[in-house]
Write a protein that holds these residues in place. Structure first.
Motif, short mmCIF file in Angstrom:
data_model
loop_
_atom_site.label_atom_id
_atom_site.label_comp_id
_atom_site.label_asym_id
_atom_site.label_seq_id
_atom_site.Cartn_x
_atom_site.Cartn_y
_atom_site.Cartn_z
N ALA A 58 0.82 -1.21 0.00
CA ALA A 58 0.00 0.00 0.00
C ALA A 58 0.85 1.26 0.00
O ALA A 58 0.47 2.28 -0.59
N ALA A 59 2.01 1.21 0.64
CA ALA A 59 2.86 2.40 0.73
C ALA A 59 3.35 2.86 -0.64
O ALA A 59 3.68 4.02 -0.83
N ALA A 60 3.39 1.93 -1.60
CA ALA A 60 3.88 2.27 -2.93
C ALA A 60 2.78 2.73 -3.87
O ALA A 60 3.06 3.13 -5.01
N LEU A 61 1.52 2.67 -3.44
CA LEU A 61 0.42 3.06 -4.30
C LEU A 61 0.26 4.59 -4.26
O LEU A 61 0.37 5.20 -3.21
N PRO A 62 -0.03 5.20 -5.40
CA PRO A 62 0.00 6.66 -5.48
C PRO A 62 -1.30 7.33 -5.02
O PRO A 62 -2.40 6.78 -5.18
N GLY A 63 -1.18 8.51 -4.48
CA GLY A 63 -2.32 9.40 -4.25
C GLY A 63 -3.30 8.91 -3.20
O GLY A 63 -3.03 7.99 -2.41
N GLU A 64 -4.46 9.56 -3.19
CA GLU A 64 -5.54 9.25 -2.26
C GLU A 64 -6.81 9.00 -3.06
O GLU A 64 -7.54 9.93 -3.40
#
Length: 380
Positions: A58-64
């Motif tokens: 999850a830490a590598a997934l972009p944005g919100e």
């Protein structure tokens, strides 16, 4: 502009359904062939990652993202599958999907909405325990949730009922008009109500009944989507069509005869089935002439590939459904790029989500929920 992640993305049919008013921040699929189809349609902007969802962090997934969507594999949940349920190798990827949602929440990036889609057998798999586990996973991630069964036949001429569970983050306001006080048709059928009633008390307390209005009546019929000169398939010769007709039981042969007398061009969908008659297994061809195609499937075997039967008076022709016709049955435009290999195209569409269903959910539920304030929690 609302944003989303699309897991188990295939060719991006959820993206097609959400439309240009949404921004894709991240997409993922395990299949490299589907990944190529995704990029052929949506470009190579970098949002797609091809690989196992279980390897993602999850830490590598972009944005919100405002919405996280997951159409996780159905093979272990479908009536035709292995029966392994959420403990299976493929359908068990649901746990990895929800792990990413929990990871986002732990970083303060919890999406307003989480939506999953799968076969209706999910409601009864393992005596309802798999559906209970799905609801528990939503609750553990901090979401209230509501199940819906939507049949794509309301939008396109294909019988394709699917379960959708739509979760809204704790604290998000829900406008009163988006909820029903109790289950109501046509999207809260008997199977949904029974599965919901079987949930343990904590699960029922977090349950929502979404007020999803039905769409306008569908205008298109199966016959409207059929091509006279299709790419990727050929019309059967008379002998092949004759053999197909010879596989029909008296009941199905009578349907063909009635179509011959209809006075108009009739198109039916045919599947080969193995039936037990007089204690012996017999291969049968079964046809439907109700202006609907049967549910598209992936080409796991010859019997899963749908045949069309075109009856025009005494003339009867048959052939496999073409790749383009399957795309039309999923509500995709004719400029949607399909894989050049027909088997890959069938796999792409048979595994997908009908785009008009997604558009309806987005317009009637997702977009109003995202537009509402997020700070107050409203009791259902």
């Amino acid at each position: 502009m609302p944003s989303f992640y699309e897991f188990f993305a295939g060719g991006g049919m959820v993206r097609a359904g959400l439309g240009e008013g949404w921004t894709c921040l991240f997409a993922n699929d395990f299949d490299a062939r589907k990944g190529r189809a995704y990029e052929a349609n949506w470009g190579v902007g970098g949002e797609l990652t091809v690989g196992d969802i279980r390897a993602l962090d999850a830490a590598a997934l972009p944005g919100e993202p405002d919405l996280v969507w997951g159409s996780f594999p159905c093979q272990d949940l479908s009536l035709a599958g292995t029966g392994a349920g959420l403990g299976g190798e493929r359908s068990g990827t649901f746990h990895a999907f929800m792990g990413l949602v929990r990871g986002l929440a732990g970083q303060g990036r919890a999406p307003r909405l989480v939506a999953i889609e799968n076969v209706c057998g999910t409601l009864t798999s393992h005596g309802g325990r798999d559906f209970e586990a799905i609801c528990a996973a939503f609750a553990q991630a901090g979401y209230r949730y509501g199940p819906l069964v939507v049949n794509a036949e309301l939008f396109v001429p294909q019988s394709r009922p699917r379960l959708f569970v739509i979760g809204v983050r704790d604290g998000a306001e829900i406008a009163p008009g988006l909820l029903c006080r109790e289950p109501a048709g046509p999207f809260h059928g008997r199977a949904v109500r029974r599965a919901a009633a079987a949930l343990p008390e904590p699960g029922r307390e977090r349950l929502l009944w979404w007020n999803l209005p039905p769409p306008p009546p569908r205008a298109a019929t199966f016959a409207d989507l059929v091509e006279e000169a299709p790419d990727g398939v050929r019309w059967h010769d008379p002998a092949e069509t004759g053999r197909l007709l010879g596989l029909m039981s008296p009941v199905n042969a009578a349907k063909v005869e009635a179509a011959r007398r209809a006075g108009r061009r009739m198109v039916g969908g045919v599947y080969r089935r193995t039936r037990v008659e007089a204690g012996a297994k017999v291969q049968r061809a079964e046809v439907r002439f109700d202006d609907l195609a049967g549910c598209l499937r992936t080409p796991a075997g010859g019997s899963s590939r749908q045949i069309i039967l075109v009856v025009d008076g005494r003339r009867v022709r048959s052939r496999l459904l073409s790749p383009r016709e399957t795309a039309r049955l999923m509500g995709l435009p004719d400029d949607f790029v399909l894989p050049p290999n027909s088997s890959d195209a069938y796999h792409l569409t048979g595994d997908g989500v009908a785009a008009p269903v997604v558009r309806h959910l987005a317009r009637r539920l997702f977009e109003p929920l995202i537009a509402a304030p997020a700070s107050r929690r409203r009791a259902a």
